[in-house]
Design an enzyme around this catalytic site. Structure first.
Site, PDB file in Angstrom:
ATOM      1  N   ARG A   1       0.850  -1.201   0.000  1.00 31.35           N
ATOM      2  CA  ARG A   1       0.000   0.000   0.000  1.00 31.35           C
ATOM      3  C   ARG A   1       0.883   1.247   0.000  1.00 31.35           C
ATOM      4  O   ARG A   1       2.054   1.184   0.341  1.00 31.35           O
ATOM      5  CB  ARG A   1      -0.920  -0.009   1.222  1.00 31.35           C
ATOM      6  CG  ARG A   1      -1.954  -1.124   1.161  1.00 31.35           C
ATOM      7  CD  ARG A   1      -2.857  -1.124   2.386  1.00 31.35           C
ATOM      8  NE  ARG A   1      -3.716   0.036   2.400  1.00 31.35           N
ATOM      9  CZ  ARG A   1      -3.879   0.837   3.460  1.00 31.35           C
ATOM     10  NH1 ARG A   1      -3.221   0.609   4.577  1.00 31.35           N
ATOM     11  NH2 ARG A   1      -4.688   1.870   3.390  1.00 31.35           N
TER      12      ARG A   1
ATOM     13  N   LYS B   1       3.110  -7.233  12.274  1.00 32.42           N
ATOM     14  CA  LYS B   1       2.383  -7.448  11.005  1.00 32.42           C
ATOM     15  C   LYS B   1       2.675  -8.836  10.425  1.00 32.42           C
ATOM     16  O   LYS B   1       3.824  -9.188  10.145  1.00 32.42           O
ATOM     17  CB  LYS B   1       2.768  -6.362  10.003  1.00 32.42           C
ATOM     18  CG  LYS B   1       1.984  -6.444   8.702  1.00 32.42           C
ATOM     19  CD  LYS B   1       1.957  -5.109   8.013  1.00 32.42           C
ATOM     20  CE  LYS B   1       1.448  -5.204   6.591  1.00 32.42           C
ATOM     21  NZ  LYS B   1       1.242  -3.897   5.974  1.00 32.42           N
TER      22      LYS B   1
ATOM     23  N   ARG C   1      -2.219   5.111  13.772  1.00 29.51           N
ATOM     24  CA  ARG C   1      -1.184   4.531  14.629  1.00 29.51           C
ATOM     25  C   ARG C   1      -1.576   4.791  16.078  1.00 29.51           C
ATOM     26  O   ARG C   1      -2.390   5.705  16.359  1.00 29.51           O
ATOM     27  CB  ARG C   1       0.189   5.128  14.319  1.00 29.51           C
ATOM     28  CG  ARG C   1       0.202   6.608  14.533  1.00 29.51           C
ATOM     29  CD  ARG C   1       1.593   7.183  14.328  1.00 29.51           C
ATOM     30  NE  ARG C   1       1.518   8.602  14.604  1.00 29.51           N
ATOM     31  CZ  ARG C   1       2.101   9.549  13.894  1.00 29.51           C
ATOM     32  NH1 ARG C   1       2.824   9.248  12.843  1.00 29.51           N
ATOM     33  NH2 ARG C   1       1.984  10.801  14.221  1.00 29.51           N
TER      34      ARG C   1
HETATM   35  C1  BTN Z   1       0.538  -3.796   2.385  1.00 32.57           C
HETATM   36  O1  BTN Z   1       1.260  -2.850   2.080  1.00 32.57           O
HETATM   37  O2  BTN Z   1       0.309  -4.088   3.555  1.00 32.57           O
HETATM   38  C2  BTN Z   1      -0.107  -4.634   1.305  1.00 32.57           C
HETATM   39  C3  BTN Z   1       0.799  -5.721   0.812  1.00 32.57           C
HETATM   40  C4  BTN Z   1       0.171  -6.585  -0.275  1.00 32.57           C
HETATM   41  C5  BTN Z   1       1.175  -7.551  -0.873  1.00 32.57           C
HETATM   42  C6  BTN Z   1       0.521  -8.524  -1.805  1.00 32.57           C
HETATM   43  S1  BTN Z   1       1.561  -9.875  -2.200  1.00 32.57           S
HETATM   44  C7  BTN Z   1       0.431 -10.402  -3.398  1.00 32.57           C
HETATM   45  C8  BTN Z   1      -0.052  -9.171  -4.118  1.00 32.57           C
HETATM   46  N1  BTN Z   1       0.869  -8.799  -5.165  1.00 32.57           N
HETATM   47  C9  BTN Z   1       1.435  -7.620  -4.930  1.00 32.57           C
HETATM   48  O3  BTN Z   1       2.268  -7.060  -5.677  1.00 32.57           O
HETATM   49  N2  BTN Z   1       1.022  -7.124  -3.767  1.00 32.57           N
HETATM   50  C10 BTN Z   1       0.052  -7.981  -3.133  1.00 32.57           C
END
Ligand code: BTN
Length: 321
Positions: free
Chosen positions: A121, A186, A318
């Site tokens: 994100r 996390k 947060r």
């Molecule tokens: C975050 O930032 O918390 C979200 C992370 C999401 C990662 C997943 S892995 C599978 C899918 N492909 C990606 O490139 N991102 C999501």
């Protein structure tokens, strides 16, 4: 024969004779030898044991499409189009391609052993080393326009918890909007990408990154954990976890399309890590006590001027220091 097929055979870390590999894969022993070299070039340590065969020095938790499909209830597996890559840039990108070609009712799902450009994100990189974690994306088309999708990311968070609780993972919580925490660190993140409307429906890509075997130092700027790190006594099998995730996501996205976020609100609130705690928005402009979410999935903060709603996607929260 592909490296993938050979790795699938060697994954268990047992000794496999050149002849048994050649017969299983329908190739010559010379072809086996050449592919062993390629597997080694990919960074896997393969030992040759004279007179016996080959063995992977460290067994791997191999991602297998047939095993994942076998772990799904039939009414779900009938609808899933599953593709597994040893490596891709991002499973979200792959699944959005699959979604364009999918028939109505079909659910494209893409997983990769490793991502070369995993996205998180807020434009962050999602570290995606091989053999360690789950990188899974699922595509669907949802009617009602963009505004009807408020709350979807929270439903995804609830789905992750459901799937992991079925595997008896303890101490799970959700950090709005959809970070999954284990013991306060996390464990998984969710990236939802919307690809515009096709025949009146928004194309939705739900991407989940879940840390399974990852250990030690990684270049990650948040406190993280993995299932293996938090519960080292358990044997974690990615195929089993992925089947649970796909089942929960499919069932809950169907329910969300029919009944909206209201049907999940209570479940989400019961997992809210900030409930009753002092919180502030990352920009610092809002602060107060966390009061859960409204029926659209907005986060409620009780401050001196009353309760204010924070819209998903606008801010992150947060704990206030
Ligand atoms: C975050 O930032 O918390 C979200 C992370 C999401 C990662 C997943 S892995 C599978 C899918 N492909 C990606 O490139 N991102 C999501």
């Amino acid at each position: 024969m592909t490296i993938h097929a050979l790795l699938a055979l060697l994954a268990d870390g047992e000794i496999h004779s050149g002849q048994s590999i050649a017969s299983a894969l329908g190739v010559s022993r010379t072809a086996v030898w050449k592919q062993i070299k390629r597997v080694q070039a990919e960074g896997y340590e393969v030992e040759k044991i004279r007179g016996h065969g080959y063995r992977l020095v460290k067994s791997i938790d191999f991602l297998s499409g047939p095993r994942i499909l076998a772990g799904l209830p039939p009414q779900i597996s009938d609808r899933i189009l599953l593709q597994i890559f040893s490596e891709t840039d991002s499973t979200n990108t792959e699944v959005s391609r699959m979604l364009v070609a999918a028939e109505p009712g079909q659910i494209p799902v893409c997983m990769a052993n490793r991502q070369s450009a995993g996205r998180g994100r807020h434009g962050r990189v999602w570290q995606s080393p091989g053999d360690d974690n789950i990188y899974l994306s699922l595509g669907c088309r949802l009617a009602g326009g963009y505004s009807a999708l408020d709350g979807l990311s929270l439903v995804v968070g609830v789905s992750l918890v459901e799937a992991l609780r079925a595997l008896e993972v303890p101490h799970l919580a959700l950090k709005w909007p959809n970070d999954l925490l284990l013991n306060g660190a996390k464990l998984a993140g969710v990236l939802i990408e919307l690809r515009g409307e096709l025949e009146g429906a928004v194309q939705v890509v739900v991407g989940v990154g879940l840390n399974v075997h990852m250990q030690g130092q990684q270049d990650i700027d948040q406190t993280w954990t993995s299932l293996a790190q938090a519960c080292p006594e358990r044997r974690w099998v990615r195929n089993e976890i992925a089947a649970g995730l796909i089942t929960a996501l499919t069932a809950n996205i169907d329910a969300f399309a029919e009944r909206g976020f209201g049907a999940f609100r209570e479940a989400w609130q019961s997992l809210d890590v900030f409930s009753g705690c002092a919180v502030s928005s990352s920009s610092g402009e809002l602060s107060g006590i966390g009061r859960g979410v409204d029926d659209a999935g907005n986060y409620l903060i009780e401050g001196s001027g009353g309760i204010e709603a924070v819209r998903a996607g606008e801010l992150s929260l947060r704990a206030a220091s």
